[in-house]
Design an enzyme around this catalytic site. Structure first.
Site, mmCIF file in Angstrom:
data_model
loop_
_atom_site.group_PDB
_atom_site.id
_atom_site.type_symbol
_atom_site.label_atom_id
_atom_site.label_comp_id
_atom_site.label_asym_id
_atom_site.label_seq_id
_atom_site.Cartn_x
_atom_site.Cartn_y
_atom_site.Cartn_z
ATOM 1 N N TYR A 198 29.661 -6.270 36.550
ATOM 2 C CA TYR A 198 28.815 -5.891 37.166
ATOM 3 C C TYR A 198 27.975 -4.744 37.215
ATOM 4 C CZ TYR A 198 29.832 -8.340 41.640
ATOM 5 O OH TYR A 198 30.270 -9.026 42.353
ATOM 6 N N GLU B 125 24.919 -3.441 39.146
ATOM 7 C CA GLU B 125 23.872 -3.216 41.238
ATOM 8 C C GLU B 125 23.466 -1.445 40.480
ATOM 9 O OE1 GLU B 125 27.680 -4.110 41.230
ATOM 10 O OE2 GLU B 125 28.136 -4.472 43.518
ATOM 11 N N THR C 219 8.470 -17.675 39.489
ATOM 12 C CA THR C 219 10.239 -18.462 39.138
ATOM 13 C C THR C 219 10.206 -17.647 37.209
ATOM 14 O OG1 THR C 219 9.137 -20.831 39.173
ATOM 15 C CG2 THR C 219 10.540 -19.960 40.967
ATOM 16 N N LYS D 287 9.428 -22.866 35.312
ATOM 17 C CA LYS D 287 8.658 -23.764 34.496
ATOM 18 C C LYS D 287 8.553 -23.484 34.095
ATOM 19 C CE LYS D 287 8.754 -24.465 40.646
ATOM 20 N NZ LYS D 287 9.012 -23.048 40.700
#
Ligand code: DSN
Length: 415
Positions: free
Chosen positions: A53, A55, A226, A229
């Protein structure tokens, strides 16, 4: 891939993975938004980085133990900046729509006017479609393509911008096969005081490979893409900002505004893919993707297919199937049964509803990754034409066998 643990840990899933590997190896992938990542990218995604984790951002995390993750994320950021010539990059958005959501959330207010490309003219759902959060939250006005040429008329974009005075102009597409005039978009936006936002999800790899021009060099305020692709990485996203002020707003918008813990195993895999894209071979790849698309378009046109805008400058093309008396969905299904994957697509001002569109979209990013060149595009166009002429199960089965024979000569990385 050689799997060490799944075969004994979960045979059902292992067999499904093997089945998908076989599907990808034996068929031809013409879905314009798909590609094959390298084995190195696949391995990175399956690493222990997934357990963490983290954050926050490098050097400013909420939980302990992030010294390694900080280096991973910093490396991804540095490579993205270098590859695209960008000043500031956020690498945490989970995918394209979430990256776009982060941009809107950071830079415009609900009810603000935004100018974007219409969905059935090649835009994306997150560019203001009424059923998307964007269409429900903001006042979208749309530009489109011309009936005769299939091209965006920049004078009309300028007129719309002057009439509606948008707070933001979105330049980008999911199904437009021609170069976008980033410089003119920026000029128009500057004249009306609009924020410039480009969504380069489809063509990021072609821009990174220096095969086409991009919006960062044209001075856009914010750019999303993104990573899976044409850029050939894992499923993720990048958000580029021109200034520190915008970058701070974007970072706050991604976290804590929208997301919680970033997917650092994916961010590491993005770093690996960006490292690959920084190599000279990637520029050769990007140029070949376009050459292949142009060859496929010419060969399809010579077999009576109508391509919107009569050709392509990038990796994709939208084919209007009305003269072939077959719907986009029906044709996609027939091609699938013959071993070719593609996606049904609306055509500009489609007379049919989106679930029964009149077109199909093809792209060459994935088959180029396998090493196919212009010679293979002639064969691919021939198979597509044969399916259009005769969709009997017998014919589709015969074509599927021929395709598997060709496909066996071109490896799928990682499969
Ligand atoms: N699904 C992607 C595409 O096919 O273009 C866009 O989100």
């Amino acid at each position: 891939m050689d799997y060490k643990f799944i075969p004994t840990a979960d045979l059902e899933i292992f067999e499904l993975i093997r089945a998908e590997e076989a599907r990808q190896k034996n068929g031809l992938e013409l879905i314009a938004s798909e590609n094959y990542t390298s084995a190195a990218v696949l391995e990175t995604m399956a690493s222990v980085l997934q357990n963490k984790y983290s954050e926050g951002y490098p050097g400013r995390r909420y939980y302990a133990g992030n010294e390694v993750v900080d280096s991973v994320e910093s490396l991804a950021i540095e490579r993205a900046k270098k590859l695209f010539g960008a000043e500031f990059v956020n690498v945490q958005a989970l995918s394209g729509s979430s990256a776009n959501l982060a941009v809107y959330f950071a830079l415009v207010q609900p009810g603000d006017t935004i100018l974007g490309l219409k969905l059935d003219h090649g835009g994306h759902l997150s560019h203001g479609h009424p059923i998307n959060f964007t269409g429900k939250t903001y006042n979208f006005v749309h530009y489109g393509v011309e009936d005769d040429s299939g091209l965006v008329d920049m004078d009309k974009v300028e007129a719309l911008a002057k009439e509606h005075k948008p707070k933001m102009i979105v330049a980008g597409f999911s199904a437009y096969s021609r170069d976008f005039d980033w410089v003119r978009f920026k000029k128009i936006a500057d004249e009306v005081g609009a924020i410039t936002f480009a969504d380069i999800a489809h063509v990021a790899g072609l821009i990174a490979g220096k095969a086409i021009a991009g919006p960062i060099e044209a001075g856009f305020d914010v750019v999303t893409t993104t990573t899976h692709k044409t850029l050939r990485g894992p499923r993720g996203a990048l958000i580029f900002s021109k200034t520190e002020e915008i970058a701070k707003k974007i970072n706050r918008s991604v976290f804590p505004g929208i997301q919680g813990g970033p997917h650092e195993h994916i961010i590491a895999a993005i770093a690996v893919a960006l490292g690959e894209a920084l190599k000279p071979e990637f520029q050769t790849y990007a140029k070949q993707v376009i050459l292949n698309a142009q060859k496929l378009a010419v060969e399809l046109i010579s077999r009576g297919f109508k391509i919107i805008s009569d050709g392509t400058d990038n990796h994709l093309m939208v084919v209007d199937l009305q003269n072939k008396n077959v719907g986009g969905k029906e044709f996609t299904d027939a091609l699938d049964r013959a071993g070719i994957s593609a996606s049904a697509s609306t055509i500009p001002n489609d007379p049919n509803p989106p679930m029964k569109p009149s077109g199909i979209r093809f792209g060459t990013a994935a088959i180029t990754t396998r090493g196919m060149g212009e010679a293979e595009m002639i064969q691919v166009a021939e198979w597509i034409a044969r399916v259009a002429d005769d969709s009997s199960e017998e014919n589709l089965a015969a074509i599927k066998k021929e395709i598997a024979e060709l496909a066996a000569k071109f490896l799928v990385p990682g499969a």
